[in-house]
Design a protein around this motif. Structure first.
Motif, mmCIF file in Angstrom:
data_model
loop_
_atom_site.group_PDB
_atom_site.id
_atom_site.type_symbol
_atom_site.label_atom_id
_atom_site.label_comp_id
_atom_site.label_asym_id
_atom_site.label_seq_id
_atom_site.Cartn_x
_atom_site.Cartn_y
_atom_site.Cartn_z
ATOM 1 N N ARG A 67 2.006 7.140 -6.733
ATOM 2 C CA ARG A 67 1.096 8.254 -7.015
ATOM 3 C C ARG A 67 1.698 9.582 -6.585
ATOM 4 N N LEU A 68 2.338 9.596 -5.420
ATOM 5 C CA LEU A 68 2.964 10.810 -4.912
ATOM 6 C C LEU A 68 4.080 11.286 -5.839
ATOM 7 N N VAL A 99 -0.116 11.789 -0.109
ATOM 8 C CA VAL A 99 -1.004 10.771 -0.669
ATOM 9 C C VAL A 99 -1.241 9.706 0.391
ATOM 10 N N GLY A 100 -2.462 9.196 0.450
ATOM 11 C CA GLY A 100 -2.807 8.146 1.399
ATOM 12 C C GLY A 100 -3.427 8.710 2.657
ATOM 13 N N ASP A 101 -3.680 7.808 3.596
ATOM 14 C CA ASP A 101 -4.226 8.231 4.882
ATOM 15 C C ASP A 101 -3.850 7.224 5.961
ATOM 16 N N THR A 144 2.217 1.743 -3.496
ATOM 17 C CA THR A 144 1.190 2.269 -4.398
ATOM 18 C C THR A 144 1.004 3.767 -4.181
ATOM 19 N N ASP A 145 0.895 4.172 -2.914
ATOM 20 C CA ASP A 145 0.759 5.598 -2.596
ATOM 21 C C ASP A 145 2.005 6.371 -3.007
ATOM 22 N N GLN A 197 0.836 -1.207 0.000
ATOM 23 C CA GLN A 197 0.000 0.000 0.000
ATOM 24 C C GLN A 197 0.865 1.249 0.000
ATOM 25 N N ASP A 257 -0.700 4.643 6.170
ATOM 26 C CA ASP A 257 -0.152 4.524 4.815
ATOM 27 C C ASP A 257 0.112 5.868 4.155
ATOM 28 N N ILE A 258 0.089 6.948 4.905
ATOM 29 C CA ILE A 258 0.304 8.266 4.329
ATOM 30 C C ILE A 258 1.766 8.447 3.902
#
Length: 125
Positions: free
Chosen positions: A47-48, A67-69, A43-44, A40, A72-73
């Motif tokens: 994107r970042l 990105v994320g929360d 993946t984030d 995860q 997983d941020i």
């Protein structure tokens, strides 16, 4: 314009562009720390890094994003040297994005080139 002046001008342009081309492929240094990336986070992170790469030049050579929360941020930042144009900035950040993703398999990393820097972390900075 005579042939000699044209050759001198062409040579000068090549010399001016050469440091930018070399710096985009040769990082000055990098570091990787923190824990291993899970799927995860990775993946984030992808994107970042894409976001940093696509927004840094239009934003004047600096851009940060998240990105994320939750756990997983991923926090990130890209910065270009003040004296480079937007095309050189974009190319440098894009190269740094690719290199840091494949070169660092951790949750905290930074890479420096002569003309730009990219950083990501699981911690706010």
């Amino acid at each position: 314009m005579d042939k000699d002046k044209l050759l001198v001008m062409l040579f000068a342009i090549i010399l001016l562009l050469m440091p930018a081309a070399l710096s985009a492929t040769d990082p000055l240094t990098s570091f990787c720390s923190g824990g291993d990336r899970d799927s995860q986070f990775e993946t984030d992170l992808e994107r970042l890094l894409e976001s940093l790469s696509s927004h840094t030049s239009p934003a004047g050579g600096f851009y940060n994003d998240t990105v994320g929360d939750g756990l997983d941020i991923v926090y990130g930042q890209a910065l270009c040297r003040w004296d480079v144009n937007s095309t050189v900035c974009q190319n440098c950040v894009d190269e740094a994005r690719k290199e840091i993703f494949k070169g660092c398999k951790t949750t905290d990393a930074m890479i420096w080139y002569e003309l730009c820097q990219v950083r990501y972390s699981y911690q706010m900075f």
